[in-house]
Write a protein that holds these residues in place. Structure first.
Motif, PDB file in Angstrom:
ATOM      1  N   VAL B  29       6.612 -13.844  -2.044  1.00 42.26           N
ATOM      2  CA  VAL B  29       5.140 -13.723  -2.804  1.00 42.26           C
ATOM      3  C   VAL B  29       5.621 -13.273  -4.454  1.00 42.26           C
ATOM      4  CG1 VAL B  29       3.283 -12.019  -3.062  1.00 42.26           C
ATOM      5  CG2 VAL B  29       4.465 -12.625  -0.895  1.00 42.26           C
ATOM      6  N   ALA B  31       4.141 -11.868  -7.390  1.00 32.84           N
ATOM      7  CA  ALA B  31       3.060 -10.608  -7.827  1.00 32.84           C
ATOM      8  C   ALA B  31       2.716 -10.784  -9.216  1.00 32.84           C
ATOM      9  CB  ALA B  31       3.594  -9.122  -7.206  1.00 32.84           C
ATOM     10  N   PRO B  50      -9.079  -9.586  -8.903  1.00 31.44           N
ATOM     11  CA  PRO B  50      -9.235  -9.562  -7.472  1.00 31.44           C
ATOM     12  C   PRO B  50      -8.143  -8.935  -6.803  1.00 31.44           C
ATOM     13  CG  PRO B  50      -9.029 -11.799  -8.395  1.00 31.44           C
ATOM     14  CD  PRO B  50      -9.127 -10.951  -9.542  1.00 31.44           C
ATOM     15  N   SER B  51      -8.237  -8.417  -5.493  1.00 30.54           N
ATOM     16  CA  SER B  51      -7.416  -7.792  -4.741  1.00 30.54           C
ATOM     17  C   SER B  51      -6.041  -8.708  -4.649  1.00 30.54           C
ATOM     18  CB  SER B  51      -7.888  -7.574  -3.345  1.00 30.54           C
ATOM     19  OG  SER B  51      -6.803  -7.070  -2.523  1.00 30.54           O
ATOM     20  N   SER B  53      -4.159  -9.530  -7.033  1.00 33.10           N
ATOM     21  CA  SER B  53      -3.833 -10.401  -8.516  1.00 33.10           C
ATOM     22  C   SER B  53      -2.849  -9.697  -9.094  1.00 33.10           C
ATOM     23  CB  SER B  53      -5.077 -10.242  -9.271  1.00 33.10           C
ATOM     24  OG  SER B  53      -5.541  -9.281  -9.511  1.00 33.10           O
ATOM     25  N   GLY B  54      -1.994  -8.612  -8.641  1.00 29.64           N
ATOM     26  CA  GLY B  54      -0.817  -7.947  -9.257  1.00 29.64           C
ATOM     27  C   GLY B  54      -1.088  -6.923 -10.429  1.00 29.64           C
ATOM     28  N   LYS B  55      -2.495  -6.271 -10.142  1.00 27.96           N
ATOM     29  CA  LYS B  55      -2.690  -5.043 -10.889  1.00 27.96           C
ATOM     30  C   LYS B  55      -2.037  -3.892 -10.581  1.00 27.96           C
ATOM     31  CE  LYS B  55      -6.922  -4.927  -9.288  1.00 27.96           C
ATOM     32  NZ  LYS B  55      -7.007  -5.990  -8.141  1.00 27.96           N
ATOM     33  N   SER B  56      -1.854  -3.433  -9.476  1.00 33.70           N
ATOM     34  CA  SER B  56      -0.913  -2.282  -9.129  1.00 33.70           C
ATOM     35  C   SER B  56       0.421  -2.486  -9.559  1.00 33.70           C
ATOM     36  CB  SER B  56      -1.162  -2.109  -7.604  1.00 33.70           C
ATOM     37  OG  SER B  56      -2.378  -1.493  -7.207  1.00 33.70           O
TER      38      SER B  56
HETATM   39  N1  LIG Z   1       5.958  -3.823  -1.622  1.00 32.88           N
HETATM   40  C1  LIG Z   1       5.273  -4.939  -1.559  1.00 32.88           C
HETATM   41  N2  LIG Z   1       6.048  -5.973  -0.702  1.00 32.88           N
HETATM   42  C2  LIG Z   1       5.558  -6.972  -0.591  1.00 32.88           C
HETATM   43  N3  LIG Z   1       4.422  -7.511  -1.223  1.00 32.88           N
HETATM   44  C3  LIG Z   1       4.138  -6.785  -1.980  1.00 32.88           C
HETATM   45  C4  LIG Z   1       4.360  -5.599  -2.337  1.00 32.88           C
HETATM   46  N4  LIG Z   1       3.564  -5.082  -3.204  1.00 32.88           N
HETATM   47  C5  LIG Z   1       2.653  -5.892  -3.458  1.00 32.88           C
HETATM   48  N5  LIG Z   1       2.975  -7.154  -2.806  1.00 32.88           N
HETATM   49  C6  LIG Z   1       2.285  -8.262  -3.172  1.00 32.88           C
HETATM   50  O1  LIG Z   1       2.158  -8.672  -4.405  1.00 32.88           O
HETATM   51  C7  LIG Z   1       1.054  -8.988  -4.777  1.00 32.88           C
HETATM   52  C8  LIG Z   1       0.113  -8.284  -5.849  1.00 32.88           C
HETATM   53  O2  LIG Z   1      -0.198  -6.912  -5.021  1.00 32.88           O
HETATM   54  P1  LIG Z   1      -0.816  -5.836  -6.097  1.00 32.88           P
HETATM   55  O3  LIG Z   1      -0.180  -5.733  -7.359  1.00 32.88           O
HETATM   56  O4  LIG Z   1      -0.766  -4.579  -5.033  1.00 32.88           O
HETATM   57  O5  LIG Z   1      -2.359  -6.525  -6.426  1.00 32.88           O
HETATM   58  P2  LIG Z   1      -3.720  -5.800  -6.602  1.00 32.88           P
HETATM   59  O6  LIG Z   1      -3.363  -4.371  -7.127  1.00 32.88           O
HETATM   60  O7  LIG Z   1      -4.040  -6.584  -7.828  1.00 32.88           O
HETATM   61  O8  LIG Z   1      -4.343  -5.790  -5.744  1.00 32.88           O
HETATM   62  C9  LIG Z   1      -0.062  -9.261  -3.366  1.00 32.88           C
HETATM   63  O9  LIG Z   1       0.070 -10.523  -2.969  1.00 32.88           O
HETATM   64  C10 LIG Z   1       0.670  -8.245  -2.481  1.00 32.88           C
HETATM   65  O10 LIG Z   1       0.728  -8.447  -1.058  1.00 32.88           O
END
Ligand SMILES: Nc1ncnc2c1ncn2[C@@H]1O[C@H](COP(=O)(O)OP(=O)(O)O)[C@@H](O)[C@H]1O
Ligand SMILES: [Mg+2]
Lengths: 264, 255
Positions: B29, B31, B50-51, B53-56
């Motif tokens: 994946v 991110a 959108p959910s 999208s890599g914000k977190s």
């Molecule tokens: N610890 C992790 N392990 C595997 N995949 C992750 C992890 N954290 C996030 N992802 C993936 O990375 C992508 C971005 O996630 P995230 O940054 O959480 O998005 P958002 O906060 O915008 O919803 C997503 O596809 C998510 O599934």
């Protein structure tokens, strides 16, 4: 041995002596067993003092020895278990492997065999008292089981706790000791209590090393008088009272610690 | 540390946060695929998208809760991604607020605020205690100092969590969907605290879809999609006349 049940706590499949909080049937079963056993321990010597009163006077040394083995072993096992649990979640591969192998090896060998083995293995190098050898063996064995409980307990703490601690600038060690472990201790209390009770019962195995514990004292009495049935009846009742007493104690402690705030 | 001695005028030229070509993979994946941005001192930046999208991931890379696959990040002059950086020094200056609050359940509200300053900064008990009281008052929870998190509502917990982050006197605050786990009636009390913070000049990066907060406090909105920054601009421009098709579609979705 222990399986993690969400974030609420840990479910232990065996040795379920500790009555669940709202298990009324379990509670009354506890009452019947506990007071029944105490009743018999009082009634038997009154009804026929000849063997029973003599037996009761003969075994207190053994009870003390049993306590000694149990308490020393659980203390050392807790220390070993804490470090084993930490090593099992460590990112340092060597530590991780050593701990995992230790747990696998210990869990694969019956305690009785370990007792013999450690006693004679130690005997090759140093002359240790039987009691010491017994405590070492019990600690090593239970340290492995407690290590698994610690590991499961630490892993049951939500990931966000470690992240919040790190985000505040804490080191991993600070986060573990100030945030993760205090929460772990609460949730592992019931399974650790169960292990304590299991250890109390398993401590009867040390009698094979001629440690004069409760079981051994019973046998010594019986060997002299041939009153095997009577002697073992008392021994069994005393073990029962002890384990039921401690299981109740653990249940009470669990209830006290169950909630984070001091209620009342 | 020497960077802290630079006079204010020079420091103002350095962005509080600088992200340069950030890439992050989780196995297969992707991110983050080349994110670059700057946040100036005192700026409030809202991140939407959108959910997934890599914000977190982007936010968590700023205090290195996630390590980038490639790219560099600085907070002031300290490089987060530097190989020899003591990340704890940066984390002391970057507060973070989580969607799930993550208060320490075995400690009271006041103890939650006191813990990090006392063991990380070795501040005296009097000082940390006084500061805890002052911060709890600021988030309107003076009477809850001795309450445990489980005795507090979600909104109260999140306000304690904000105060806990502020107890370290950070220069930057990161918020990852701070109101998403809250019942609707509690959202406002948390946003009000954030709004005050913004007014006082705190540098903030906020992942949130609260349009009211965006209009009232955000200097800039960043729209992310599929690990990229698609569009960035003032709230009025992004919300009323977005230039990209993806931004338009997303806004139609949430408005
Ligand atoms: N610890 C992790 N392990 C595997 N995949 C992750 C992890 N954290 C996030 N992802 C993936 O990375 C992508 C971005 O996630 P995230 O940054 O959480 O998005 P958002 O906060 O915008 O919803 C997503 O596809 C998510 O599934
Ligand atoms: Mg997110």
């Amino acid at each position: 041995m222990a399986a993690v049940d969400g974030r609420r706590g840990i479910e232990v499949s065996d040795g379920a002596l500790i009555p669940a909080r709202d298990d009324k049937a379990g509670f009354s079963a506890w009452r019947i067993s506990f007071f029944g056993a105490i009743g018999l321990l009082i009634a038997l010597p009154l009804i026929s003092p000849k063997p029973f009163w003599d037996i009761l006077r003969f075994i207190p040394d053994g009870v003390l020895r049993t306590f000694q083995v149990t308490v020393f072993s659980i203390v050392f096992a807790l220390i070993i278990g804490l470090f084993t649990g930490l090593a099992r979640i460590s990112r340092i591969m060597v530590l991780n492997r050593i701990a995992t192998v230790y747990v696998e090896v210990v869990r694969g060998i019956p305690l009785l065999v370990q007792l013999y083995y450690i006693y004679y293995a130690l005997g090759n190098f140093v002359q240790v008292p039987r009691l010491t050898a017994a405590i070492i063996a019990m600690s090593i064995c239970y340290g492995a089981y407690l290590g698994e409980i610690f590991r499961a307990g630490i892993q049951a703490i939500p990931k966000g706790q470690m992240e919040a601690a790190l985000a505040l600038g804490m080191s991993r060690t600070q986060a573990l000791s100030r945030v993760i472990l205090p929460q772990t201790f609460r949730i592992i209390l019931p399974p650790v209590g169960n292990e304590f009770i299991a250890l109390l019962k398993d401590s009867s195995l040390v009698s094979i090393l001629a440690v004069a514990d409760l079981l051994r004292r019973g046998r010594e009495y019986a060997a002299r008088t041939f009153e095997y049935f009577e002697a073992y009846t008392i021994v069994a009742l005393v073990y029962l009272v002890l384990t039921l007493f401690f299981s109740k104690l653990v249940a009470i402690m669990e209830e006290r610690l169950g909630s984070h705030h001091r209620s009342g | 540390m020497a960077a802290n001695q630079v006079p204010d005028t020079a420091a103002a030229a350095v962005p509080r946060i600088r992200v340069e070509d950030a890439h992050k993979r989780f196995g297969d994946v992707v991110a983050l695929r080349g994110v670059s941005l700057e946040v100036q001192a005192g700026e409030v930046v809202l991140v939407i998208g959108p959910s997934g999208s890599g914000k977190s991931t982007m936010l968590r890379s700023v205090n290195r809760l996630e390590t980038l696959t490639s790219g560099r990040i600085w907070v002031d002059r300290q490089e987060v991604t530097g190989r020899h950086t003591d990340i704890r020094l940066i984390r002391e200056e970057v507060g973070m607020v989580f969607q799930a609050f993550n208060l320490f359940p075995h400690l009271t509200a006041a103890q939650n605020l006191v813990l990090a300053p006392s063991i990380v900064k070795h501040e005296t008990k009097d000082r940390t205690q006084a500061r805890a009281e002052q911060l709890l008052a600021r988030v309107g929870l003076s009477d809850k100092a001795d309450a445990y998190p489980e005795q507090l509502s979600g909104g109260q917990q999140q306000r304690v969590a904000i105060a806990r982050a502020l107890a370290m006197s950070p220069k930057v605050m990161l918020f990852d969907e701070p109101t998403s786990a809250l019942d609707p009636e509690m959202i406002k009390e948390v946003l009000d605290v954030m709004l005050d913070l913004a007014k006082e000049g705190m540098t903030m990066m906020v992942v949130s879809h609260e349009m009211g907060f965006a209009r009232a406090a955000a200097d800039r909105v960043i729209f992310m999609d599929e690990g990229e920054i698609v569009e960035t601009g003032p709230p009025s421009q992004i919300f009323e006349s977005p230039t990209h098709e993806r931004t338009k579609r997303f806004l139609e979705h949430i408005l």
